[in-house]
Design an enzyme around this catalytic site. Structure first.
Site, PDB file in Angstrom:
ATOM      1  N   VAL A 110       0.850  -1.197   0.000  1.00 27.54           N
ATOM      2  CA  VAL A 110       0.000   0.000   0.000  1.00 27.54           C
ATOM      3  C   VAL A 110       0.887   1.250   0.000  1.00 27.54           C
ATOM      4  O   VAL A 110       1.561   1.538   0.986  1.00 27.54           O
ATOM      5  CB  VAL A 110      -0.929   0.016   1.237  1.00 27.54           C
ATOM      6  CG1 VAL A 110      -1.760   1.291   1.243  1.00 27.54           C
ATOM      7  CG2 VAL A 110      -1.822  -1.208   1.258  1.00 27.54           C
ATOM      8  N   VAL A 112       1.041   5.496  -1.638  1.00 28.75           N
ATOM      9  CA  VAL A 112       0.468   6.573  -2.438  1.00 28.75           C
ATOM     10  C   VAL A 112       1.572   7.611  -2.648  1.00 28.75           C
ATOM     11  O   VAL A 112       2.240   7.999  -1.683  1.00 28.75           O
ATOM     12  CB  VAL A 112      -0.750   7.208  -1.722  1.00 28.75           C
ATOM     13  CG1 VAL A 112      -1.228   8.453  -2.453  1.00 28.75           C
ATOM     14  CG2 VAL A 112      -1.884   6.191  -1.628  1.00 28.75           C
ATOM     15  N   GLY A 120      -7.794  10.680  -1.443  1.00 33.40           N
ATOM     16  CA  GLY A 120      -8.750   9.580  -1.394  1.00 33.40           C
ATOM     17  C   GLY A 120      -8.321   8.323  -2.133  1.00 33.40           C
ATOM     18  O   GLY A 120      -9.132   7.407  -2.317  1.00 33.40           O
ATOM     19  N   ILE A 121      -7.039   8.242  -2.543  1.00 36.41           N
ATOM     20  CA  ILE A 121      -6.610   7.058  -3.301  1.00 36.41           C
ATOM     21  C   ILE A 121      -6.678   5.802  -2.425  1.00 36.41           C
ATOM     22  O   ILE A 121      -7.225   4.772  -2.832  1.00 36.41           O
ATOM     23  CB  ILE A 121      -5.181   7.249  -3.876  1.00 36.41           C
ATOM     24  CG1 ILE A 121      -5.193   8.308  -4.974  1.00 36.41           C
ATOM     25  CG2 ILE A 121      -4.645   5.926  -4.418  1.00 36.41           C
ATOM     26  CD1 ILE A 121      -3.851   8.513  -5.661  1.00 36.41           C
ATOM     27  N   LEU A 122      -6.139   5.890  -1.205  1.00 35.85           N
ATOM     28  CA  LEU A 122      -6.165   4.705  -0.347  1.00 35.85           C
ATOM     29  C   LEU A 122      -7.610   4.264  -0.091  1.00 35.85           C
ATOM     30  O   LEU A 122      -7.935   3.083  -0.208  1.00 35.85           O
ATOM     31  CB  LEU A 122      -5.464   4.987   0.991  1.00 35.85           C
ATOM     32  CG  LEU A 122      -5.647   3.887   2.044  1.00 35.85           C
ATOM     33  CD1 LEU A 122      -5.063   2.561   1.572  1.00 35.85           C
ATOM     34  CD2 LEU A 122      -5.036   4.296   3.382  1.00 35.85           C
ATOM     35  N   ARG A 123      -8.469   5.208   0.247  1.00 37.50           N
ATOM     36  CA  ARG A 123      -9.860   4.837   0.547  1.00 37.50           C
ATOM     37  C   ARG A 123     -10.496   4.128  -0.649  1.00 37.50           C
ATOM     38  O   ARG A 123     -11.131   3.098  -0.513  1.00 37.50           O
ATOM     39  CB  ARG A 123     -10.685   6.074   0.948  1.00 37.50           C
ATOM     40  CG  ARG A 123     -12.143   5.753   1.195  1.00 37.50           C
ATOM     41  CD  ARG A 123     -12.851   6.850   1.962  1.00 37.50           C
ATOM     42  NE  ARG A 123     -12.510   6.879   3.369  1.00 37.50           N
ATOM     43  CZ  ARG A 123     -13.047   6.087   4.300  1.00 37.50           C
ATOM     44  NH1 ARG A 123     -13.943   5.173   3.967  1.00 37.50           N
ATOM     45  NH2 ARG A 123     -12.699   6.203   5.553  1.00 37.50           N
ATOM     46  N   SER A 146       2.485  -0.148   8.483  1.00 37.69           N
ATOM     47  CA  SER A 146       3.669   0.662   8.784  1.00 37.69           C
ATOM     48  C   SER A 146       3.339   1.752   9.804  1.00 37.69           C
ATOM     49  O   SER A 146       4.230   2.302  10.438  1.00 37.69           O
ATOM     50  CB  SER A 146       4.212   1.293   7.503  1.00 37.69           C
ATOM     51  OG  SER A 146       3.226   2.122   6.938  1.00 37.69           O
ATOM     52  N   TYR A 151      -5.586   1.968   9.513  1.00 39.06           N
ATOM     53  CA  TYR A 151      -6.491   0.923   9.024  1.00 39.06           C
ATOM     54  C   TYR A 151      -7.748   0.661   9.842  1.00 39.06           C
ATOM     55  O   TYR A 151      -8.636  -0.027   9.374  1.00 39.06           O
ATOM     56  CB  TYR A 151      -5.696  -0.374   8.818  1.00 39.06           C
ATOM     57  CG  TYR A 151      -4.654  -0.206   7.734  1.00 39.06           C
ATOM     58  CD1 TYR A 151      -5.041  -0.106   6.400  1.00 39.06           C
ATOM     59  CD2 TYR A 151      -3.305  -0.080   8.026  1.00 39.06           C
ATOM     60  CE1 TYR A 151      -4.116   0.098   5.398  1.00 39.06           C
ATOM     61  CE2 TYR A 151      -2.365   0.118   7.020  1.00 39.06           C
ATOM     62  CZ  TYR A 151      -2.775   0.203   5.709  1.00 39.06           C
ATOM     63  OH  TYR A 151      -1.869   0.411   4.715  1.00 39.06           O
ATOM     64  N   PHE A 440       4.261  -9.115   5.621  1.00 42.82           N
ATOM     65  CA  PHE A 440       3.867  -9.081   4.214  1.00 42.82           C
ATOM     66  C   PHE A 440       3.306  -7.714   3.858  1.00 42.82           C
ATOM     67  O   PHE A 440       3.145  -6.870   4.728  1.00 42.82           O
ATOM     68  CB  PHE A 440       2.843 -10.186   3.917  1.00 42.82           C
ATOM     69  CG  PHE A 440       1.611 -10.147   4.772  1.00 42.82           C
ATOM     70  CD1 PHE A 440       0.463  -9.506   4.341  1.00 42.82           C
ATOM     71  CD2 PHE A 440       1.589 -10.746   6.031  1.00 42.82           C
ATOM     72  CE1 PHE A 440      -0.674  -9.466   5.142  1.00 42.82           C
ATOM     73  CE2 PHE A 440       0.451 -10.712   6.825  1.00 42.82           C
ATOM     74  CZ  PHE A 440      -0.681 -10.075   6.393  1.00 42.82           C
TER      75      PHE A 440
END
Ligand SMILES: CC(C)(COP(=O)(O)OP(=O)(O)OC[C@H]1O[C@@H](n2cnc3c(N)ncnc32)[C@H](O)[C@@H]1OP(=O)(O)O)[C@@H](O)C(=O)NCCC(=O)NCCS
Length: 440
Positions: A110, A112, A120-123, A146, A151, A440
């Site tokens: 993950v 950005v 809002g890319i992660l969402r 991280s 989350y 991971f």
């Protein structure tokens, strides 16, 4: 980014499996995604053969990439080929510690790009990925994080914590109880040919919370590849065998590291054991290595038996404790039917879930150590239930490492009768602290 239309005007989401083309070489989109992920995690640029190897490792893990691509990139920017947001997932078994497991949608990679963050890319990527996970039949998603505050809003709860510990040689030995078996120093190469995996499989089977390792993790923990893509020159290895058997039941890899104040330390890279005896003996061996002051281990479990074995328990210092695996329940009845329970009982549980997947009121009936959860209502009937909590806290409870009694004290789990969290704690109890050694 204010709304969905703005997002779609600026970005295009693309989803594809990491793959090689007809020529056997990684596809350009796989390589571009790999480069974007490496940038996001501040990794040095790999050599061409290392990029190829990494893509093949991701193919072996059946990894799917979800990327957010800038529709109108600035001239010369990496956005012309790289995704600005990266997100991947793959199937990964999570052990219940009794020989059974559940398949998780394991989320990774993950990132950005700094120029595109907080738009809002992660969402958007998380929402799409979980939708896909549910459609593909995953009952639960998992990740390692991280940062600790990203989350929970997506329904993930921290289910395992682990410690960085330092054991001082001068105070550690002799152990209070005798160890057994035979420790032998081996080359890291000795472990590669099945030995390490055979021990890991046995560890995984008995350790609730353990997860199958990524293909790319193995060469790193065994030292056959360093971060630079060359074999690590500093990795040492040893194995343990029981006194009455020839099969290796534990191994350790380590390297020497300079410590502050001119001290020398052994840093454990990988410590895998199928028996308590192997764990104890390998620690004793490491603590007996001369020309060394301390042994450091960054994957220690919270119920580490070494504390009770040390000649002086003050030899054991906890330097740091942190969340490890986070879990997100997608299909509550399926997850609770999969998990073994220590004690029978029945409870009504009301769950909130902002994304909807696990929302509702459920009746959990456990008989003979196996559970059945039946949905009583789509509504979260907190007043009518024995327990009420958010799906993220359900994820925290699931392995048994976090106590419902603690969550009630923390104010995130509601129970009119204090007996209800106590009963759930007994039901979720595990023979040893949930523990994993897979990132991971
Ligand atoms: C963390 C990261 C992925 C966030 O991506 P992003 O596209 O900026 O996030 P979004 O704009 O979609 O934000 C989604 C939500 O998370 C919150 N959020 C984002 N980053 C956060 C952070 N680092 N800490 C806490 N909250 C964060 C936002 O405020 C937003 O909240 P809301 O939707 O409830 O209002 C991005 O900053 C990044 O790449 N960081 C470096 C790599 C990294 O840490 N990756 C995580 C690996 S596990």
């Amino acid at each position: 980014m204010a709304n969905s239309k703005d997002f779609d005007t600026r970005y295009e989401l693309r989803e594809f499996p990491f793959a090689n083309g007809a020529d056997g070489e990684p596809t350009p989109e796989s390589l571009a995604a790999l480069d974007a992920i490496g940038f996001g995690f501040h990794e040095s640029t790999p050599k061409p053969e290392a990029r190829k190897r990494k893509v093949n490792e991701l193919i072996a893990d059946e990894a799917v990439l979800l990327g957010a691509y800038v529709r109108k990139p600035q001239p010369g920017s990496v956005d012309e080929t790289w995704p600005a947001g990266t997100f991947s997932w793959f199937p990964k078994a999570l052990s219940w510690g009794d020989g059974t497991s559940i398949n998780t949608q394991a989320i990774s990679d993950v990132t950005v790009r700094p120029t595109e963050r907080r738009r809002g890319i992660l969402r958007r990527m998380m929402t799409q990925a979980l939708e896909r996970g549910v459609a593909d039949g995953y009952a639960i998603a998992a990740l390692t994080a991280s940062e600790g505050t990203i989350y929970r809003r997506f329904g993930f709860g921290s289910a395992i914590r682990e410690r960085n510990v330092v054991v001082k040689r001068a105070k550690a030995l002799p152990f209070l109880a005798p160890t057994s078996g035979i420790v032998s120093v081996v080359t890291p190469e000795y472990l590669v040919d099945g030995v390490a995996r055979q021990v890991f499989d046995r560890f995984d089977e008995r350790s609730i919370g353990s997860m199958v390792r990524n293909t790319g993790s193995w060469p790193l923990v065994l030292g056959t590849l360093g971060r630079d893509g060359e074999p690590a020159k500093d990795t040492r290895a040893a194995v343990h065998r029981p006194a009455d058997g020839e099969e290796v039941d534990g191994y350790v890899t380590w390297r020497m590291v300079e410590q502050p104040g001119g001290q020398t330390g052994i840093e454990i890279i990988d410590l895998v054991y199928a028996t308590d005896s192997a764990y104890l003996s390998l620690w004793e061996f490491l603590l007996s290595i001369d020309l060394n002051d301390v042994v450091k281990y960054n994957r220690a479990r919270l119920d580490d038996p070494i504390v009770s074995a040390l000649g002086d328990n003050r030899a054991y210092d906890i330097e740091h404790e942190e969340d490890h695996v986070w879990l997100r329940v997608l299909d509550l009845p399926a997850v609770l039917a999969s998990r073994p329970f220590a004690v029978d009982g029945s409870l009504t549980i009301a769950v909130t879930d902002a994304l909807g997947y696990a929302a509702g009121t459920f009746r959990l009936e456990v008989t003979g150590g196996r559970g059945t959860a039946t949905k009583l209502s789509d509504e979260t009937d907190a007043a009518g239930a024995d327990l009420a909590l958010d799906v993220a806290d359900l994820g925290s409870l699931l392995l048994g490492a976090v106590s419902p009694v603690s969550l009630a004290a923390a104010g995130v789990l509601q129970a009119a009768d204090p007996a209800a969290p106590l009963l759930l704690r007994s039901m979720l109890q595990t023979p040893r602290a949930p523990h994993g050694i897979t990132f991971f």
